[in-house]
Motif scaffolding. Structure first.
Motif, short mmCIF file in Angstrom:
data_model
loop_
_atom_site.label_atom_id
_atom_site.label_comp_id
_atom_site.label_asym_id
_atom_site.label_seq_id
_atom_site.Cartn_x
_atom_site.Cartn_y
_atom_site.Cartn_z
N PRO A 105 1.32 8.70 -7.53
CA PRO A 105 0.54 9.89 -7.83
C PRO A 105 -0.58 10.21 -6.79
O PRO A 105 -1.44 11.29 -7.03
CB PRO A 105 -0.08 9.76 -9.06
N CYS A 106 -0.79 9.25 -5.80
CA CYS A 106 -2.22 9.69 -5.19
C CYS A 106 -1.62 10.91 -4.07
O CYS A 106 -2.90 11.32 -3.86
CB CYS A 106 -2.47 8.14 -4.14
N ASN A 107 -0.59 10.62 -3.16
CA ASN A 107 -0.31 11.39 -2.34
C ASN A 107 -1.52 11.84 -1.12
O ASN A 107 -1.93 12.63 -0.93
CB ASN A 107 -0.11 12.87 -3.15
N GLY B 94 -0.54 -6.31 0.80
CA GLY B 94 0.90 -6.48 1.66
C GLY B 94 1.04 -5.48 2.61
O GLY B 94 0.14 -5.02 3.50
N LEU B 95 2.07 -4.81 2.62
CA LEU B 95 2.50 -3.92 3.80
C LEU B 95 2.19 -2.58 3.40
O LEU B 95 1.74 -2.34 2.33
CB LEU B 95 4.18 -4.01 3.71
N PHE B 96 2.01 -1.79 4.51
CA PHE B 96 1.78 -0.33 4.39
C PHE B 96 3.17 0.40 4.40
O PHE B 96 3.91 0.50 5.13
CB PHE B 96 0.92 0.17 5.65
N LEU B 97 3.30 1.28 3.22
CA LEU B 97 4.53 2.02 3.08
C LEU B 97 4.52 3.34 3.83
O LEU B 97 3.32 4.14 3.31
CB LEU B 97 4.95 2.11 1.57
N CYS B 98 5.47 3.88 4.33
CA CYS B 98 5.16 5.11 4.99
C CYS B 98 6.77 5.46 4.71
O CYS B 98 7.55 5.03 5.63
CB CYS B 98 4.77 5.00 6.56
N PRO B 99 6.69 7.01 4.50
CA PRO B 99 8.14 7.70 4.67
C PRO B 99 8.45 7.92 6.10
O PRO B 99 7.75 8.18 6.68
CB PRO B 99 7.93 8.98 3.80
N ALA B 100 9.76 7.79 6.48
CA ALA B 100 10.21 8.39 7.79
C ALA B 100 9.87 9.45 8.09
O ALA B 100 9.65 9.71 9.39
CB ALA B 100 11.76 7.95 7.53
N SER B 101 9.71 10.37 7.23
CA SER B 101 9.46 11.77 7.44
C SER B 101 8.01 11.85 8.00
O SER B 101 7.70 13.09 8.74
CB SER B 101 9.81 12.89 6.44
N ARG B 102 7.03 10.99 7.78
CA ARG B 102 5.79 11.00 8.11
C ARG B 102 5.45 10.09 9.04
O ARG B 102 4.09 9.90 9.54
CB ARG B 102 4.84 10.98 6.77
N LEU B 103 6.54 9.64 9.90
CA LEU B 103 6.14 8.44 10.87
C LEU B 103 5.27 8.97 11.92
O LEU B 103 4.41 8.28 12.45
CB LEU B 103 7.51 7.70 11.50
N PRO B 104 5.64 10.28 12.50
CA PRO B 104 4.77 10.78 13.67
C PRO B 104 3.38 11.10 13.27
O PRO B 104 2.60 10.86 14.09
CB PRO B 104 5.53 12.22 13.90
N GLU B 105 3.09 11.31 12.05
CA GLU B 105 1.68 11.55 11.66
C GLU B 105 1.09 10.20 11.67
O GLU B 105 -0.21 10.29 12.22
CB GLU B 105 1.73 12.25 10.19
N SER C 136 6.79 -8.24 -4.18
CA SER C 136 5.78 -7.42 -4.07
C SER C 136 5.97 -6.23 -4.89
O SER C 136 7.26 -5.85 -5.19
CB SER C 136 5.62 -6.94 -2.51
N TYR C 137 5.21 -5.21 -4.94
CA TYR C 137 5.07 -3.84 -5.45
C TYR C 137 4.36 -3.04 -4.97
O TYR C 137 3.33 -3.16 -4.20
CB TYR C 137 4.93 -3.81 -7.06
N GLY C 138 4.78 -1.56 -5.02
CA GLY C 138 3.87 -0.58 -4.25
C GLY C 138 2.90 -0.14 -5.11
O GLY C 138 3.13 0.32 -6.44
N SER C 139 1.64 0.05 -4.82
CA SER C 139 0.72 0.59 -5.51
C SER C 139 -0.26 1.53 -4.75
O SER C 139 -0.43 1.26 -3.41
CB SER C 139 -0.31 -0.41 -6.08
N CYS C 140 -0.72 2.64 -5.34
CA CYS C 140 -1.51 3.52 -4.61
C CYS C 140 -2.71 3.00 -4.26
O CYS C 140 -3.61 3.66 -3.25
CB CYS C 140 -1.81 4.86 -5.63
N SER C 141 -3.32 1.97 -4.90
CA SER C 141 -4.58 1.56 -4.76
C SER C 141 -4.51 0.01 -4.91
O SER C 141 -3.87 -0.79 -5.56
CB SER C 141 -5.59 2.01 -5.93
N ASP D 133 0.97 -1.09 0.01
CA ASP D 133 -0.01 0.00 -0.03
C ASP D 133 1.06 1.17 0.12
O ASP D 133 1.52 1.65 0.90
CB ASP D 133 -0.99 -0.21 1.12
N ALA D 134 1.02 1.90 -1.13
CA ALA D 134 1.82 3.15 -1.29
C ALA D 134 0.92 4.33 -1.52
O ALA D 134 1.27 5.39 -2.14
CB ALA D 134 2.67 2.86 -2.56
N ALA D 135 -0.29 4.50 -0.89
CA ALA D 135 -1.19 5.68 -0.99
C ALA D 135 -0.63 6.89 -0.55
O ALA D 135 -1.18 7.89 -0.91
CB ALA D 135 -2.58 5.38 0.01
N LEU D 136 0.35 7.09 0.21
CA LEU D 136 1.04 8.22 0.72
C LEU D 136 1.86 8.79 -0.18
O LEU D 136 2.41 9.87 0.02
CB LEU D 136 1.66 7.84 2.10
N PHE D 137 2.25 7.90 -1.12
CA PHE D 137 3.17 8.45 -2.18
C PHE D 137 2.45 8.90 -3.54
O PHE D 137 1.53 8.47 -3.77
CB PHE D 137 4.31 6.98 -2.64
#
Length: 291
Positions: A31-33, A56-67, A272-277, A25-29
């Motif tokens: 083109p979804c943002n 699969g896994l939830f992808l999160c940038p380290a910079s957004r971990l507190p959020e 695996s691969y990352g997808s916004c959806s 799950d790459a929804a935070l990246f």
């Protein structure tokens, strides 16, 4: 991903081994943002949907971990979110980020750490990665395709015991690797007996040309079957045929013909691969009769 009421085990659909936990799950990246609240809501809905086993896994940038942690405290997930932490704060920021995740074990379960490699993927840098990331966490490293010696960098990542990552798209045509480049990447993976992850550009199951941009996108089903052919000993031209095919029916038939052992072997390589959806890949797979 669409919101859905929790499903019982008997309500969830059977997912073939070739597709299980394929879509991170790459929804935070781009083109979804997505916003963190929206991304969390959709991910938790996906975990209880008909096709939860594709997720699969939830992808999160380290910079957004507190959020992310703030939002998870609010929603109180029934079980920890399985996390891939994407390092966007530099290698030096890894220890702090990992410490934060470890302190929130009731909310997050760290499974993977992903990071871009420097232009020169040298041994010193790779050793620092090993020092920072625990052995029970998968390390995923993305050498830059534009860099000189890209394939050599991938080989060094494999020798280091990490998974290479290939970027299959982006905001412009130059971000999309050619069919030959993808085949070369897979050949290095195969020679090294390694696993890999893909990211960006794989919005659909089958290779296609976007009507608006004119850019041709790779398909994740194409990559699965290219991997399958490589494992079966096919030469580069046959592997490239799988990568370049736009015949969804033929690709789906080939996927259905894989034995359970062959499917598991493919997924041991293409992890695996990352997808916004989750919705888009599931829709494609349903239309192809694979789900």
């Amino acid at each position: 991903m669409s919101s859905a009421a929790p499903q019982s085990a008997s309500d969830q659909r059977d997912v073939p081994s070739l597709l299980a936990r394929l879509v991170d799950d790459a929804a935070l990246f781009p083109p979804c943002n997505a916003t963190v609240p929206d991304a969390v809501k959709l991910h938790l809905a996906g975990r209880s949907s008909d096709y939860a086993d594709v997720l699969g896994l939830f992808l999160c940038p380290a910079s957004r971990l507190p959020e992310l942690i703030t939002e998870l405290i609010k929603v109180k997930p029934a079980k920890p979110v399985e996390l891939s932490l994407v390092i966007d704060t530099g290698l030096g920021g890894v220890p702090k980020a990992l410490s934060i995740v470890e302190s929130r074990a009731e909310l997050l379960a760290l499974r993977m750490v992903e990071m871009p490699a420097p232009t020169d993927v040298d041994e010193v840098w790779l050793e620092r990665v090993s020092e920072f990331v625990p052995e029970d966490v998968i390390r995923v490293i993305e050498p830059r395709r534009a860099a000189v010696g890209w394939l050599d960098g991938i080989q060094r990542v494999i020798e280091h015991g990490s998974w290479p990552k290939i970027r299959c798209g982006g905001p412009s045509g130059e971000n999309f690797p050619s069919v030959a480049e993808v085949a070369d990447f897979l050949a290095v993976i195969n020679d090294g007996g390694a696993s890999f992850k893909a990211t960006a550009g794989l919005h659909n199951a089958v290779r296609h040309t976007d009507a608006e941009t004119g850019i041709t996108h790779h398909g994740f089903l194409n990559l699965l079957l290219a991997t399958s052919r490589l494992l079966a000993g096919a030469d580069s031209s046959v592997v490239q045929e799988a990568i370049s095919s736009t015949d969804g029916t033929a690709l789906a038939d080939e996927a259905r013909d894989l034995t359970e052992h062959e499917a598991l072997s493919v997924r041991g390589v293409f992890a695996s691969y990352g997808s916004c959806s989750l919705t888009d890949p599931v829709k494609d797979l349903e239309e192809l009769g694979l789900l």
